[in-house]
Design a protein around this motif. Structure first.
Motif, PDB file in Angstrom:
ATOM      1  N   HIS A 195       0.856  -1.383  -0.471  1.00 20.87           N
ATOM      2  CA  HIS A 195      -0.414  -0.245   0.056  1.00 20.87           C
ATOM      3  C   HIS A 195       1.046   1.252   0.139  1.00 20.87           C
ATOM      4  O   HIS A 195       2.183   0.764   0.003  1.00 20.87           O
ATOM      5  CB  HIS A 195      -1.051   0.277   1.583  1.00 20.87           C
ATOM      6  CG  HIS A 195      -2.001  -1.366   1.591  1.00 20.87           C
ATOM      7  ND1 HIS A 195      -2.638  -0.864   1.209  1.00 20.87           N
ATOM      8  CD2 HIS A 195      -1.423  -2.132   1.832  1.00 20.87           C
ATOM      9  CE1 HIS A 195      -3.442  -2.676   1.118  1.00 20.87           C
ATOM     10  NE2 HIS A 195      -2.865  -3.062   1.995  1.00 20.87           N
TER      11      HIS A 195
ATOM     12  N   HIS B 198      -2.289  -3.401  -3.585  1.00 18.63           N
ATOM     13  CA  HIS B 198      -3.777  -3.478  -2.983  1.00 18.63           C
ATOM     14  C   HIS B 198      -4.452  -3.517  -4.555  1.00 18.63           C
ATOM     15  O   HIS B 198      -6.390  -3.963  -3.881  1.00 18.63           O
ATOM     16  CB  HIS B 198      -3.974  -2.022  -2.104  1.00 18.63           C
ATOM     17  CG  HIS B 198      -5.179  -2.059  -1.688  1.00 18.63           C
ATOM     18  ND1 HIS B 198      -5.902  -0.464  -0.695  1.00 18.63           N
ATOM     19  CD2 HIS B 198      -6.538  -2.641  -0.836  1.00 18.63           C
ATOM     20  CE1 HIS B 198      -6.012  -0.856   0.042  1.00 18.63           C
ATOM     21  NE2 HIS B 198      -7.427  -1.860  -0.130  1.00 18.63           N
TER      22      HIS B 198
ATOM     23  N   CYS C  55      -4.720   2.625  -4.295  1.00 22.25           N
ATOM     24  CA  CYS C  55      -3.304   2.557  -4.124  1.00 22.25           C
ATOM     25  C   CYS C  55      -2.615   0.817  -4.357  1.00 22.25           C
ATOM     26  O   CYS C  55      -3.175   0.386  -4.525  1.00 22.25           O
ATOM     27  CB  CYS C  55      -4.244   1.815  -2.621  1.00 22.25           C
ATOM     28  SG  CYS C  55      -2.842   1.257  -1.347  1.00 22.25           S
TER      29      CYS C  55
HETATM   30 ZN   LIG Z   1      -3.806   0.212  -0.345  1.00 21.39          ZN
END
Ligand SMILES: [Zn+2]
Length: 208
Positions: free
Chosen positions: A26, A123, A131
Protein backbone atom coordinates in the motif's frame (compact mmCIF):
# COMPACT_ATOMS: atom_id res chain seq x y z
CA UNK A 1 17.18 -5.71 9.12
CA UNK A 2 16.36 -3.04 11.66
CA UNK A 3 12.70 -2.58 12.49
CA UNK A 4 11.71 0.24 14.79
CA UNK A 5 9.08 -0.86 17.27
CA UNK A 6 6.40 1.59 18.32
CA UNK A 7 4.72 -0.49 21.04
CA UNK A 8 1.31 0.72 19.95
CA UNK A 9 -1.63 0.37 22.35
CA UNK A 10 -4.56 -1.35 20.62
CA UNK A 11 -8.14 -0.22 21.14
CA UNK A 12 -9.24 -3.85 21.28
CA UNK A 13 -7.67 -7.26 21.12
CA UNK A 14 -6.15 -8.21 17.77
CA UNK A 15 -7.15 -11.47 16.14
CA UNK A 16 -4.42 -14.04 15.38
CA UNK A 17 -4.05 -14.96 11.72
CA UNK A 18 -3.93 -18.65 10.85
CA UNK A 19 -2.97 -18.49 7.17
CA UNK A 20 -0.49 -16.25 5.36
CA UNK A 21 -0.84 -16.46 1.61
CA UNK A 22 -0.40 -12.84 0.47
CA UNK A 23 1.83 -9.84 1.10
CA UNK A 24 -0.11 -6.71 0.12
CA UNK A 25 1.60 -3.40 -0.66
CA UNK A 26 0.00 0.00 0.00
CA UNK A 27 0.92 3.66 -0.07
CA UNK A 28 -0.12 6.17 2.57
CA UNK A 29 -1.73 8.33 -0.16
CA UNK A 30 -0.19 11.27 1.72
CA UNK A 31 3.12 12.88 0.99
CA UNK A 32 4.09 13.07 4.65
CA UNK A 33 2.93 10.33 6.98
CA UNK A 34 4.18 8.53 10.07
CA UNK A 35 3.28 5.21 11.66
CA UNK A 36 2.07 7.10 14.77
CA UNK A 37 -0.09 9.37 12.62
CA UNK A 38 -1.68 6.42 10.83
CA UNK A 39 -2.24 4.67 14.16
CA UNK A 40 -4.07 7.74 15.50
CA UNK A 41 -6.09 8.07 12.28
CA UNK A 42 -7.14 4.40 12.29
CA UNK A 43 -8.07 4.64 16.00
CA UNK A 44 -10.26 7.64 15.11
CA UNK A 45 -12.08 5.43 12.60
CA UNK A 46 -12.97 3.04 15.41
CA UNK A 47 -10.39 0.44 14.40
CA UNK A 48 -8.00 -1.41 16.74
CA UNK A 49 -5.17 0.88 15.62
CA UNK A 50 -2.76 1.04 12.67
CA UNK A 51 -4.08 -1.48 10.14
CA UNK A 52 -0.72 -2.34 8.52
CA UNK A 53 1.99 -4.66 9.81
CA UNK A 54 4.85 -2.44 8.61
CA UNK A 55 5.40 1.17 7.61
CA UNK A 56 8.34 2.28 5.45
CA UNK A 57 9.25 5.98 5.59
CA UNK A 58 10.72 7.98 2.72
CA UNK A 59 14.02 8.08 4.62
CA UNK A 60 14.14 4.28 4.54
CA UNK A 61 13.25 3.61 8.17
CA UNK A 62 11.03 0.57 8.78
CA UNK A 63 8.49 0.66 11.62
CA UNK A 64 6.37 -2.15 12.99
CA UNK A 65 2.60 -1.79 13.08
CA UNK A 66 0.41 -4.76 14.01
CA UNK A 67 2.37 -7.84 15.10
CA UNK A 68 3.06 -9.96 12.03
CA UNK A 69 1.04 -12.95 13.31
CA UNK A 70 -2.13 -10.90 13.85
CA UNK A 71 -4.82 -9.96 11.32
CA UNK A 72 -4.38 -6.55 9.74
CA UNK A 73 -7.17 -4.26 8.56
CA UNK A 74 -5.73 -3.00 5.27
CA UNK A 75 -7.47 -4.97 2.49
CA UNK A 76 -11.20 -5.76 2.57
CA UNK A 77 -11.85 -9.53 2.55
CA UNK A 78 -8.14 -10.40 2.56
CA UNK A 79 -7.05 -9.58 6.10
CA UNK A 80 -7.48 -13.16 7.30
CA UNK A 81 -4.60 -14.34 5.08
CA UNK A 82 -2.28 -11.40 4.44
CA UNK A 83 0.50 -9.18 5.72
CA UNK A 84 0.25 -5.47 4.81
CA UNK A 85 3.04 -2.95 4.26
CA UNK A 86 2.39 0.78 3.89
CA UNK A 87 4.87 3.10 2.15
CA UNK A 88 4.93 6.80 3.04
CA UNK A 89 4.03 8.96 0.05
CA UNK A 90 1.44 9.31 -2.66
CA UNK A 91 2.69 7.34 -5.64
CA UNK A 92 -0.10 8.52 -7.87
CA UNK A 93 1.95 11.70 -8.16
CA UNK A 94 5.35 11.09 -6.51
CA UNK A 95 8.30 8.83 -7.29
CA UNK A 96 9.71 6.64 -4.54
CA UNK A 97 13.02 7.90 -3.10
CA UNK A 98 16.01 5.53 -3.39
CA UNK A 99 16.38 5.03 0.40
CA UNK A 100 12.74 4.00 0.72
CA UNK A 101 12.98 1.65 -2.25
CA UNK A 102 16.08 -0.01 -0.79
CA UNK A 103 14.40 -0.52 2.61
CA UNK A 104 11.26 -1.80 0.90
CA UNK A 105 13.19 -4.38 -1.14
CA UNK A 106 14.90 -5.56 2.04
CA UNK A 107 11.63 -5.83 3.99
CA UNK A 108 9.74 -7.60 1.19
CA UNK A 109 12.62 -10.03 0.75
CA UNK A 110 12.81 -10.69 4.49
CA UNK A 111 9.09 -11.50 4.69
CA UNK A 112 9.23 -13.62 1.50
CA UNK A 113 12.10 -15.64 2.93
CA UNK A 114 9.97 -16.52 5.96
CA UNK A 115 6.86 -17.39 3.88
CA UNK A 116 8.37 -19.04 0.78
CA UNK A 117 5.08 -19.42 -1.15
CA UNK A 118 3.69 -15.97 -0.31
CA UNK A 119 2.25 -14.06 -3.28
CA UNK A 120 3.11 -10.37 -3.34
CA UNK A 121 0.53 -7.99 -4.76
CA UNK A 122 -0.61 -4.39 -4.91
CA UNK A 123 -3.69 -3.40 -2.91
CA UNK A 124 -5.47 -2.58 -6.20
CA UNK A 125 -5.26 -6.24 -7.17
CA UNK A 126 -7.92 -7.03 -4.52
CA UNK A 127 -10.02 -3.94 -3.95
CA UNK A 128 -11.36 -1.10 -6.09
CA UNK A 129 -8.61 1.44 -5.30
CA UNK A 130 -5.72 3.32 -6.90
CA UNK A 131 -3.48 2.22 -3.99
CA UNK A 132 -0.45 2.02 -4.12
CA UNK A 133 -0.48 4.49 -7.04
CA UNK A 134 0.58 4.34 -10.68
CA UNK A 135 4.23 5.29 -10.00
CA UNK A 136 4.66 2.66 -7.28
CA UNK A 137 7.82 0.67 -8.17
CA UNK A 138 6.16 -2.72 -7.77
CA UNK A 139 8.44 -4.65 -10.12
CA UNK A 140 11.58 -3.37 -8.41
CA UNK A 141 10.19 -4.19 -4.97
CA UNK A 142 9.33 -7.77 -5.80
CA UNK A 143 12.04 -8.61 -8.34
CA UNK A 144 12.81 -12.27 -8.19
CA UNK A 145 9.90 -13.04 -5.84
CA UNK A 146 6.61 -14.66 -6.69
CA UNK A 147 4.25 -11.82 -7.46
CA UNK A 148 0.67 -11.25 -8.54
CA UNK A 149 -0.27 -13.10 -11.71
CA UNK A 150 -1.36 -11.07 -14.74
CA UNK A 151 -4.80 -9.57 -14.31
CA UNK A 152 -6.82 -12.22 -16.07
CA UNK A 153 -10.04 -13.28 -14.40
CA UNK A 154 -9.71 -16.83 -15.73
CA UNK A 155 -6.27 -17.37 -14.30
CA UNK A 156 -6.32 -15.72 -10.91
CA UNK A 157 -6.92 -17.55 -7.69
CA UNK A 158 -9.23 -14.77 -6.58
CA UNK A 159 -12.90 -15.63 -6.06
CA UNK A 160 -15.56 -13.58 -7.85
CA UNK A 161 -16.78 -10.53 -5.92
CA UNK A 162 -20.07 -12.18 -5.00
CA UNK A 163 -18.25 -15.19 -3.50
CA UNK A 164 -15.45 -13.34 -1.70
CA UNK A 165 -16.88 -13.27 1.80
CA UNK A 166 -18.02 -16.91 1.57
CA UNK A 167 -14.54 -17.98 0.45
CA UNK A 168 -12.90 -15.97 3.27
CA UNK A 169 -15.26 -17.62 5.72
CA UNK A 170 -14.54 -21.12 4.34
CA UNK A 171 -10.78 -20.60 4.68
CA UNK A 172 -11.10 -19.13 8.17
CA UNK A 173 -13.13 -22.17 9.24
CA UNK A 174 -10.63 -24.55 7.67
CA UNK A 175 -13.16 -26.03 5.23
CA UNK A 176 -10.78 -25.49 2.32
CA UNK A 177 -7.04 -25.85 2.65
CA UNK A 178 -4.79 -24.15 0.14
CA UNK A 179 -2.25 -26.96 -0.06
CA UNK A 180 1.46 -26.51 -0.52
CA UNK A 181 1.26 -23.34 -2.60
CA UNK A 182 -1.79 -21.91 -0.86
CA UNK A 183 -3.63 -22.12 -4.12
CA UNK A 184 -7.35 -22.42 -3.42
CA UNK A 185 -8.37 -22.87 -7.09
CA UNK A 186 -11.57 -20.94 -6.40
CA UNK A 187 -12.74 -21.05 -9.99
CA UNK A 188 -12.20 -24.75 -10.55
CA UNK A 189 -14.71 -27.58 -10.16
CA UNK A 190 -14.89 -29.76 -7.06
CA UNK A 191 -14.62 -33.57 -7.40
CA UNK A 192 -16.88 -35.90 -5.41
CA UNK A 193 -13.96 -36.93 -3.17
CA UNK A 194 -13.09 -33.28 -2.46
CA UNK A 195 -16.72 -32.59 -1.64
CA UNK A 196 -16.72 -35.53 0.80
CA UNK A 197 -13.67 -34.04 2.54
CA UNK A 198 -15.27 -30.60 2.83
CA UNK A 199 -18.49 -32.13 4.19
CA UNK A 200 -16.51 -34.13 6.74
CA UNK A 201 -14.72 -30.96 7.91
CA UNK A 202 -18.06 -29.12 8.05
CA UNK A 203 -19.64 -31.90 10.06
CA UNK A 204 -16.84 -31.68 12.65
CA UNK A 205 -17.15 -27.89 12.69
CA UNK A 206 -20.91 -27.88 13.26
CA UNK A 207 -20.96 -31.06 15.36
CA UNK A 208 -23.47 -32.97 13.24
ZN1 LIG B 1 -3.99 0.35 0.19
Amino acid sequence: MQIISNNFAWAFELKPRSVTTHLILHHAAASNATAEGIHAYHLSKGWAGIAYHYFVSKSGAVYSGRPENMCGGHTANWNYCSIGICFEGNFETEEMPEAQLKAGIELVSDIASRYPSIVIARHSYFNQTACPGKNFPFTKLVSGKESEPEKDAEHTDKPSDWAESACSWAVEKGLFLGGENNNFRWREALTRQELALVLERASKLFGV
